[in-house]
Design an enzyme around this catalytic site. Structure first.
Site, mmCIF file in Angstrom:
data_model
loop_
_atom_site.group_PDB
_atom_site.id
_atom_site.type_symbol
_atom_site.label_atom_id
_atom_site.label_comp_id
_atom_site.label_asym_id
_atom_site.label_seq_id
_atom_site.Cartn_x
_atom_site.Cartn_y
_atom_site.Cartn_z
ATOM 1 N N LYS A 1 61.536 71.743 18.246
ATOM 2 C CA LYS A 1 60.367 72.476 17.571
ATOM 3 C C LYS A 1 60.256 73.882 17.857
ATOM 4 C CE LYS A 1 55.371 72.156 17.075
ATOM 5 N NZ LYS A 1 54.165 71.385 17.175
ATOM 6 N N LYS B 1 42.497 75.541 14.668
ATOM 7 C CA LYS B 1 42.286 75.180 16.047
ATOM 8 C C LYS B 1 40.878 75.866 16.444
ATOM 9 C CE LYS B 1 47.068 74.129 17.867
ATOM 10 N NZ LYS B 1 47.025 72.744 17.864
ATOM 11 N N ASP C 1 54.351 76.890 21.306
ATOM 12 C CA ASP C 1 54.760 75.741 20.482
ATOM 13 C C ASP C 1 56.078 75.952 19.960
ATOM 14 O OD1 ASP C 1 53.841 73.326 19.601
ATOM 15 O OD2 ASP C 1 53.101 74.138 17.862
ATOM 16 N N ASP D 1 47.293 70.752 11.034
ATOM 17 C CA ASP D 1 47.540 71.140 12.470
ATOM 18 C C ASP D 1 48.634 70.359 12.810
ATOM 19 O OD1 ASP D 1 47.480 72.376 14.910
ATOM 20 O OD2 ASP D 1 45.718 71.339 15.491
ATOM 21 N N GLU E 1 51.737 69.850 12.108
ATOM 22 C CA GLU E 1 52.680 70.799 11.568
ATOM 23 C C GLU E 1 54.226 70.398 12.241
ATOM 24 O OE1 GLU E 1 50.958 71.880 13.722
ATOM 25 O OE2 GLU E 1 52.671 72.994 14.940
ATOM 26 N N ARG F 1 55.752 67.746 13.183
ATOM 27 C CA ARG F 1 56.322 66.717 12.719
ATOM 28 C C ARG F 1 57.037 66.890 11.340
ATOM 29 N NH1 ARG F 1 51.157 63.062 13.493
ATOM 30 N NH2 ARG F 1 50.963 64.843 14.883
HETATM 31 N N1 BES Z 1 51.324 72.043 18.779
HETATM 32 C C1 BES Z 1 50.331 71.187 18.915
HETATM 33 C C2 BES Z 1 50.288 70.124 19.975
HETATM 34 C C3 BES Z 1 50.111 70.703 21.341
HETATM 35 C C4 BES Z 1 48.778 70.512 22.226
HETATM 36 C C5 BES Z 1 51.046 71.339 22.088
HETATM 37 C C6 BES Z 1 48.623 71.020 23.099
HETATM 38 C C7 BES Z 1 50.982 71.849 23.497
HETATM 39 C C8 BES Z 1 49.693 71.500 23.930
HETATM 40 C C9 BES Z 1 50.568 70.285 17.399
HETATM 41 O O1 BES Z 1 50.999 71.093 16.407
HETATM 42 C C10 BES Z 1 49.383 69.667 17.183
HETATM 43 O O2 BES Z 1 48.434 70.679 16.822
HETATM 44 N N2 BES Z 1 48.949 68.550 17.169
HETATM 45 C C11 BES Z 1 47.823 68.060 16.634
HETATM 46 C C12 BES Z 1 48.003 66.857 15.993
HETATM 47 C C13 BES Z 1 46.774 66.236 15.018
HETATM 48 C C14 BES Z 1 46.100 67.209 14.246
HETATM 49 C C15 BES Z 1 47.106 64.935 14.807
HETATM 50 C C16 BES Z 1 47.007 67.527 18.023
HETATM 51 O O3 BES Z 1 47.688 67.152 19.058
HETATM 52 O O4 BES Z 1 45.922 67.696 18.103
HETATM 53 ZN ZN ZN Z 2 52.045 72.719 16.760
HETATM 54 MN MN MN Z 3 49.479 71.949 15.301
#
Ligand code: BES
Ligand code: ZN
Ligand code: MN
Length: 503
Positions: free
Chosen positions: A271, A283, A294, A353, A355, A357
């Site tokens: 990723k 966020k 990321d 957010d 994104e 996947r």
């Molecule tokens: N890049 C984030 C996940 C992340 C969180 C990486 C903390 C490193 C540290 C990912 O893109 C994300 O925002 N995931 C969301 C998914 C949710 C919206 C279903 C999350 O984990 O809150």
């Molecule tokens: Zn992310």
């Molecule tokens: Mn995200």
């Protein structure tokens, strides 16, 4: 750091510092005993006093006048019955970092645990080289006047047994390659979002391919992605002024010849979201800056491909990195939108957010072109995985037990912990959509797994392992051979997996 190997006796080495070791609760043995003899039993007396017990990763510094070396650094290996390769790495890392902090520029060391510890000379040598370089890593490319800090520039591995020199040299060389690949990944992660853009990742990948024979790099720009129908990555990228890139690094693919059986490659997918603001589902501001990391999955894949090429590993390997930013704009994708992926499956956007996947969906589809024997993806995918496992293990989810076992074995060899989570069909139901083939979130419950359930739709029948490295890719606390910042997690694991696949 330059690392050389020399046959000789550590106690006779003229240098700024020599490193020897001690098992907890034991008398000095091997090279440590030889040094102790030169010092008239000083180390033995320190041990008898109980002031230094050889506890793991504790150090003791001596300034003897009876030796050619100015300092002796004693590093604790812990109890002999608990000793393993990771203990050796930590000992070497602890010692190297201590010396660098002291301002020592040249030092000599013995191997840790290649005698009483029971390690093979080659693996012990790899561990010392790997951990010494990793421990002394610093990132100051963005300081206008990098502080005048001394670096440990030269480390000599002193081996008494001439019969082991060739193995020690092989180990040191492999350890250096692996550490430098990991440091490359760390650099990419530590770079801020405004330098490490998708185009920057692509140019670094191209530079690698120019530097290393047998490594081929191709980059798909947005036009090429549109032709391939990669609606998911293009959807995520729509809100960004920086163009998305799909970066491909190939090594060891045999040419497609009629009749000849083509060896199926391993494909690594990483990723590469170079900054994740969350998009329209933005966020919270606090901690958002951390989302420059990321793209840690991408960094791991690029770092591992460099090592694969330098080591000339025989097993064919392909690295694929979907790289994009996730930002907000009038053109950005929105909650409620439906994206059509390269595979033709449609995804309803519940949250912009989620994104990672989406871009991985198209990358996994593209990976199928190589008819892989297996796919391993690495992604900082979910906060839910951090809640589940903390920062002590990456989440592992898979559609194939055989490949999962191989990844677990590689991870345990490199001490990059993984912990398998289930991927039962029930989780798939959480991402059912009213309007499309699936939606991109599955609610709070089992969030790391519902993300993987979406990926599984695109892995198809190919053996596939997903590693969620959201909790392990970055650290705010330094460890023995991991300074603060980007960890470079996954590089060593992927290289180990490829090395074990050589047959
Ligand atoms: N890049 C984030 C996940 C992340 C969180 C990486 C903390 C490193 C540290 C990912 O893109 C994300 O925002 N995931 C969301 C998914 C949710 C919206 C279903 C999350 O984990 O809150
Ligand atoms: Zn992310
Ligand atoms: Mn995200």
């Amino acid at each position: 750091m330059n690392i050389t190997v020399r046959q000789g006796e550590i106690q006779k080495t003229r240098t700024e510092a020599i490193v020897v070791n001690l098992f907890q609760g034991a008398k000095p043995g091997g090279a440590t005993a030889a040094v102790d003899a030169e010092l008239g039993g000083l180390i033995g007396r320190v041990v008898d006093s109980g002031d230094f017990t050889g506890e793991k990763n504790r150090t003791l510094l001596l300034y003897p006048d009876a030796l050619a070396a100015r300092r002796v650094l004693l590093v604790g290996l812990g109890r002999q019955e608990d000793f393993d390769l990771e203990t050796a790495r930590q000992a070497a890392g602890t010692a190297a970092r201590r010396l660098q902090e002291l301002g020592v520029e040249k030092a000599a060391t013995v191997l840790h645990g290649a005698g009483a510890g029971g390690l093979e000379a080659e693996e012990a040598a790899q561990a010392v080289a790997e951990a010494s370089i990793l421990a002394c890593y610093r990132f100051d490319e963005h300081r206008s006047s990098p502080e005048e800090r001394k670096a440990l520039r030269q480390l000599t591995v002193v081996e008494f047994d001439g019969g082991r020199l060739a193995a020690v040299r092989r180990g040191v060389r492999m350890g250096r390659w692996i550490a430098e690949g990991t440091c490359l990944a760390r650099d990419l992660v530590n770079h801020p979002g405004n330098t490490a853009t998708p185009s920057f990742l692509a140019s670094r990948a191209r530079a690698l391919a120019r530097r290393h024979e047998g490594l081929r790099c191709r980059v798909l720009d947005e036009g090429a992605m549109r032709k391939e129908g990669m609606g998911a990555i293009l959807g995520v990228s729509a809100g960004s002024a920086e163009p998305a890139k799909l970066i491909i690094l190939e090594h060891g693919l045999s040419p497609r010849r009629r009749g000849a059986r083509r060896r199926k490659p391993l494909v690594f997918v990483g990723k590469g979201v170079t900054f994740d603001s969350g998009g329209i589902s933005i966020k919270p501001g606090s901690g958002m800056a951390d989302m420059k990391m990321d793209m840690s999955g991408a960094a791991a894949v690029i770092g591992a491909m460099e090592v694969v090429a330098r080591a000339g590993l025989a097993h064919p390997v392909v690295g694929i990195v979907p790289a994009t930013e996730n930002l907000l704009d009038g053109k950005a994708y929105k909650p409620g939108d439906v994206l059509t992926t390269m595979a033709g499956k449609t995804i309803e956007i519940d949250n912009t957010d989620a994104e990672g996947r989406l871009i991985l969906a198209d990358a996994l589809t593209y990976a199928q072109r190589y008819e892989p024997e297996g796919i391993v993806d690495l992604a900082t995918l979910t906060g839910a995985c951090v809640i589940a496992l903390g920062s002590h293990a990456s989440g592992l989810m898979a559609n194939d037990d055989g490949l999962a076992d191989r990844v677990e074995a590689a991870a345990s060899a490199t001490a990059e912990r993984v912990w398998r989570l289930p991927l039962w069909p029930e989780y798939r139901r959480q991402i059912r959509s009213q309007v499309a083939d699936m939606k991109n979130t599955g609610g709070r419950e089992g969030g790391a797994i519902t993300a993987a359930a979406l990926l599984a739709e695109f892995a198809g029948d190919t053996p596939w392992v997903h590693l969620d490295i959201a909790g392990t890719a970055w650290t705010d606390r330094a460890r023995a051979y991991v300074p603060r910042g980007g960890v470079g997690v996954g590089v060593r694991l992927l290289v180990e997996l490829a090395r074990r696949s050589r047959k």
